[in-house]
Design a protein around this motif. Structure first.
Motif, PDB file in Angstrom:
ATOM      1  N   PHE A 448       0.837  -1.191   0.000  1.00  8.67           N
ATOM      2  CA  PHE A 448       0.000   0.000   0.000  1.00  8.67           C
ATOM      3  C   PHE A 448       0.879   1.251   0.000  1.00  8.67           C
ATOM      4  O   PHE A 448       0.627   2.209  -0.757  1.00  8.67           O
ATOM      5  N   ARG A 449       1.891   1.261   0.850  1.00  7.28           N
ATOM      6  CA  ARG A 449       2.761   2.444   0.922  1.00  7.28           C
ATOM      7  C   ARG A 449       3.469   2.698  -0.404  1.00  7.28           C
ATOM      8  O   ARG A 449       3.611   3.845  -0.836  1.00  7.28           O
ATOM      9  N   LYS A 450       3.896   1.642  -1.034  1.00  7.94           N
ATOM     10  CA  LYS A 450       4.610   1.808  -2.298  1.00  7.94           C
ATOM     11  C   LYS A 450       3.686   2.334  -3.392  1.00  7.94           C
ATOM     12  O   LYS A 450       4.091   3.191  -4.199  1.00  7.94           O
ATOM     13  N   LEU A 451       2.448   1.861  -3.410  1.00  3.83           N
ATOM     14  CA  LEU A 451       1.543   2.189  -4.509  1.00  3.83           C
ATOM     15  C   LEU A 451       0.643   3.386  -4.234  1.00  3.83           C
ATOM     16  O   LEU A 451       0.222   4.072  -5.167  1.00  3.83           O
ATOM     17  N   GLN A 452       0.332   3.640  -2.948  1.00  5.64           N
ATOM     18  CA  GLN A 452      -0.655   4.670  -2.645  1.00  5.64           C
ATOM     19  C   GLN A 452      -0.190   5.698  -1.623  1.00  5.64           C
ATOM     20  O   GLN A 452      -0.957   6.580  -1.249  1.00  5.64           O
ATOM     21  N   GLY A 453       1.055   5.612  -1.166  1.00  8.20           N
ATOM     22  CA  GLY A 453       1.561   6.587  -0.204  1.00  8.20           C
ATOM     23  C   GLY A 453       1.568   6.027   1.202  1.00  8.20           C
ATOM     24  O   GLY A 453       0.915   5.034   1.506  1.00  8.20           O
ATOM     25  N   ASP A 454       2.314   6.682   2.096  1.00  9.52           N
ATOM     26  CA  ASP A 454       2.501   6.125   3.440  1.00  9.52           C
ATOM     27  C   ASP A 454       2.090   7.068   4.566  1.00  9.52           C
ATOM     28  O   ASP A 454       2.446   6.862   5.722  1.00  9.52           O
ATOM     29  N   ASP A 455       1.345   8.125   4.259  1.00  8.95           N
ATOM     30  CA  ASP A 455       0.915   9.044   5.302  1.00  8.95           C
ATOM     31  C   ASP A 455      -0.393   8.538   5.904  1.00  8.95           C
ATOM     32  O   ASP A 455      -1.475   8.785   5.387  1.00  8.95           O
ATOM     33  N   LEU A 456      -0.277   7.829   7.031  1.00  7.13           N
ATOM     34  CA  LEU A 456      -1.451   7.285   7.698  1.00  7.13           C
ATOM     35  C   LEU A 456      -1.801   8.064   8.954  1.00  7.13           C
ATOM     36  O   LEU A 456      -2.709   7.665   9.688  1.00  7.13           O
ATOM     37  N   ALA A 457      -1.113   9.161   9.218  1.00  9.18           N
ATOM     38  CA  ALA A 457      -1.338   9.905  10.452  1.00  9.18           C
ATOM     39  C   ALA A 457      -2.746  10.491  10.515  1.00  9.18           C
ATOM     40  O   ALA A 457      -3.337  10.588  11.595  1.00  9.18           O
TER      41      ALA A 457
END
Length: 832
Positions: A448-457
């Protein structure tokens, strides 16, 4: 003699019993048979006992459980005065046979039932409710607890903490909501639409109230500030002053949100309130909590599903009772009930193998509940349900196969038609990967982070849990990459999904299939034995329609109906809207280049509860996926009367139809899908981009139209020209990364055997109903041979015998040697 095949009860509190010759449905709206099924092996130790409940106020139950069939054993478990038709022993039972019976207190005993505890029964003995409640400290706060001494506290510089503090300050700038009126900003002339608009407004009010108090309460735990206290207590007291039987009671969501908002403020700021403030809140909270408990007890525990309860309100009720323990005389009773209900029935829509029945959209509404309650139990008792229950360990597989990163969902359940993988799923995977260590969660998160970004805050799902546990539980090792087979089957809930390329969604062909034990109920649609095909993450041949509102004419007449699915109609009728309208997966097998699953929806077109029976006697659907992108669907159909059969295929994108050839096609970015239908009897085709019941947008979104709908989805139907009691269909669908349309050729010989060649494969099937059903497939290179029924075959001069009736078999060449795989199969006797 009726042949009954008891599969055993597969989840806590659920039993699936398959029996033909007019079999009983495994589920009704309420439980109608005992669990565990009589004579079955218990999946868990300790097993939860359930039985049909009796309506009435003040009903109590007694049970006896013993290794002695006459209940003379001194170690027998005897319990009286149970408030609901459910009992959780909370202790492991010895291996061997156990006997039990139940009764309404003061009435005669039921028959005696038996089950077997084996060495493979999964240990799952949670602490008794009294022990859990006794471990709760008298002080506050109890809900938003920070880590105990010796464990790292959240840092204010953590992105999660920064997001909470920023959002809490925004709440302060808006101020307290001063009144309990919630008038919709849009209006409607239609009474049903106006009622829904008013309900939406009330639900939105509840969401704002609970979100505001949650954020400032969390912010105060991170950085104590009297402004947070003043807002939360002030807002809670305003809610307490409202008429609890007024506008907010018109929606159980809003009612629960008001209850929990007050309870959270009470718990978070208990020591910074005066006695009058505390007394006012306790009275107002208890009024709403007591009302929920009175409505639920001897009811919810026996229902197959009560969606709102499990989505939000049980979690809110559980934590409300936790906050009021010691402050109200009924709080212990409420908390005990919530604890017993959760530990006995969770996951109410899942199973041991991690599946989920209600679809991708509504899973997000259960995420907090599925984590918050077991985490509170763990913090006070040490019992770790998240590590112990197999559903938590396996659930990441359902996410990976049915709502993968950078893709639309499998299409099952309300709102799935518009649902792409979202940060909530990554947040859930992040927390689960840390808590139970299953590698599939970390794979999902990293993808998910690689394909859609990693900002889950900014994702609110599990944010508090992620924050307070994130610095204390190390992230799993990313080197542990799980093996991802071609297909994943969740037989407990009747779901299967195939992916040709997990690593690159842009190259992936996904096929999803459903045939499950719960029929069209809640947000589950009338979709037994249906499939959806996606390519590159886009919806290619996929169910259509919209969930405008639960009772909206379009949902009732189209998107919930079988006619919106890639399924079958009998005499233009679909599956009844009832939990009884069930199916199940009865066979599956897979290798490196081929995956096979079959479903039985013979019982899906009738319901005793809704008094519907459309005459379906047999509906077996076989689905085979062949790399790189060939889908074969083979249907066996039989009715008790001469019937008109409709074979349905849909697309979100424009479709083209060659009715004479039985060919259809559609395109999505980067892919073309083209298929051909072969039928035993002549069919008449239609193609339209109009819904039978139009979708009309009217829902409110801050005063604007939430969604506008258009008749821009496509629906093809092949209907038998003349009514016949039995028929068969075979369809071959090609999914390719080019735009070339190629004819799919097939020939039927004088014996009714159909042979189709496409993309390096030869498919052979018996198309005539008076010939035994068969589906056999070979690759042109001779490396793969498959038989859905286990028929004998010859491969490179060597004969391979039959494996038995209906048992699928696959031969694949590996390192120059044939490898034989035998699939799973459950008998499918005819329905009379």
């Amino acid at each position: 003699m009726i042949n009954k095949v008891f599969i055993g009860w597969l989840v806590v509190g659920l039993a699936i019993s398959f029996a033909h010759a007019q079999p009983a449905a495994p589920h009704g709206m309420v439980l109608r048979q005992v669990v565990p099924a009589d004579g079955s092996e218990a999946a868990f130790n300790a097993p939860v006992l359930r039985w049909p409940y009796q309506k009435g106020k003040g009903i109590k139950y007694d049970i006896e459980l013993s290794p002695d069939s006459l209940f003379r054993d001194t170690n027998a478990i005897r319990v009286q005065g149970l408030p609901g038709a459910i009992f959780h022993p909370h202790s492991q039972l010895s291996v061997g046979r156990w006997f039990w019976r139940h009764r309404v207190s003061g009435k005669p005993w039921s028959s005696t039932f038996r089950f077997q505890i084996t060495s493979t029964s999964i240990p799952n003995a949670s602490p008794p409710a009294a022990r859990w409640i006794g471990a709760i400290p008298s002080g506050h706060p109890r809900i938003l607890r920070l880590p105990d001494a010796g464990r790292a506290k959240p840092r204010l510089t953590d992105p999660l903490a920064v997001a909470i503090l920023s959002e809490a300050d925004s709440i302060l700038s808006v101020g307290i909501i001063p009144r309990d009126s919630a008038a919709p900003l849009r209006q409607a002339k239609d009474p049903a639409q106006l009622k829904k608009l008013r309900q939406d407004a009330v639900v939105y009010l509840g969401e704002r109230l609970l979100t505001g108090i949650t954020l400032v309460s969390q912010a105060d735990r991170l950085r104590s500030d009297e402004r947070y206290r003043n807002f939360a207590v002030g807002q809670a007291l305003v809610i307490a002053g409202w008429d609890a039987d007024g506008v907010t009671e018109s929606s159980d969501f809003a009612d629960g949100a008001c209850m929990y908002a007050m309870a959270l403020a009470f718990d978070s700021f208990h020591d910074r309130m005066n006695p009058a403030e505390r007394d006012s809140l306790v009275r107002a909270i208890a009024h709403r909590a007591g009302r929920f408990h009175a409505a639920w007890v001897n009811n919810i525990e026996s229902k197959v599903l009560s969606g709102h309860v499990w989505q939000y309100i049980l979690n809110e009720f559980f934590h409300t009772s936790l906050a009021l323990l010691g402050h109200h005389p009924d709080a212990g009773t409420w908390l005990s009930y919530a604890y017993e209900l959760f530990t006995a029935r969770m996951p109410v829509l899942g199973g041991i193998d991690g599946g989920w029945s209600e679809g991708a959209h509504y899973f997000t509404m259960n995420m907090d509940m599925l984590v918050d309650i077991p985490e509170q139990i763990r913090r006070f008792t040490g019992f770790d349900l998240i590590r112990q229950h197999p559903w938590y360990r396996e659930q990441g597989w359902w996410m990976t196969y049915h709502i993968p990163p950078a893709s639309m969902s499998d299409g099952y359940g309300d709102n799935a038609e518009e649902y792409v993988a979202r940060p909530a799923y990554a947040a859930f995977a992040e927390y689960m990967g840390r808590r139970n260590g299953a590698p599939i969660y970390d794979w999902y998160l990293q993808k998910f982070r690689k394909l859609q970004g990693d900002d889950l805050a900014k994702e609110p799902i599990l944010r508090w849990q992620r924050l307070i546990e994130g610095t204390n539980i190390p992230a799993p090792a990313t080197s542990s990459i799980p093996e991802l087979p071609l297909m994943r089957v969740s037989r407990d809930v009747g779901l299967a999904a195939v992916h040709s390329d997990h690593q690159d969604p842009s190259k992936d062909v996904m096929v999803a299939f459903r045939s499950g034990s719960i029929g069209a109920y809640g947000h589950i649609l009338a979709d037994q034995n249906t499939f959806n095909i996606l390519a590159g993450g886009h919806r290619l041949f996929y169910r259509t329609g919209y969930k405008v509102a639960m009772d909206d004419p379009h949902r009732v007449g189209w998107s919930k109906h079988t006619r919106s699915q890639n399924g079958i109609l009998i005499d233009d009728k679909g599956q009844p809207y009832n939990a009884e309208s069930y199916g199940y997966l009865n066979a599956y097998l897979q290798g490196q280049r081929l995956a096979y699953v079959a479903g039985d929806a013979s019982g899906a077109y009738r319901s005793e509860e809704s008094k519907e029976d459309h005459g379906m006697r047999r509906f077996i659907r076989h689905l085979v996926f062949l790399r790189p992108g060939l889908v074969v669907v083979y249907d066996e159909l039989e009715a008790r009367q001469a019937a008109q059969w409709s074979w349905l295929i849909h697309s979100i994108e424009p479709m083209q139809l060659d009715a004479a050839a039985g060919m259809f096609n559609a395109r999505v970015p980067g892919y073309t899908g083209q298929g051909r239908l072969f039928s035993e009897h002549p069919v008449r085709w239609t193609l339209t981009d109009k819904f039978d019941v139009p979708a009309v947008g009217f829902r409110d979104l801050r005063g604007k139209l939430r969604t506008e709908y258009a008749d821009d989805q496509w629906h093809a139907k092949a209907v038998s020209v003349s009514p016949v009691p039995k028929t068969r269909f075979l369809s071959v669908i090609r999914v390719t990364p080019d735009s070339v349309i190629r004819e799919i050729r097939g020939e039927v010989d004088e014996k009714g055997m159909l042979r189709v060649k496409a993309d390096g494969w030869e498919i052979t099937a018996s198309l005539k109903h008076d010939v035994a059903a068969s589906l056999d497939i070979r690759s042109d290179d001779g490396a793969v041979v498959f038989s859905a029924t286990g028929a004998a075959f010859t491969h490179r001069g060597k004969s391979y015998g039959a494996e038995g009736s209906g048992v699928p078999r696959l031969l694949e060449m590996k390192d120059g040697k044939p490898k034989i795989s035998i699939g799973r199969h459950w008998n499918i006797p005819d329905i009379k």
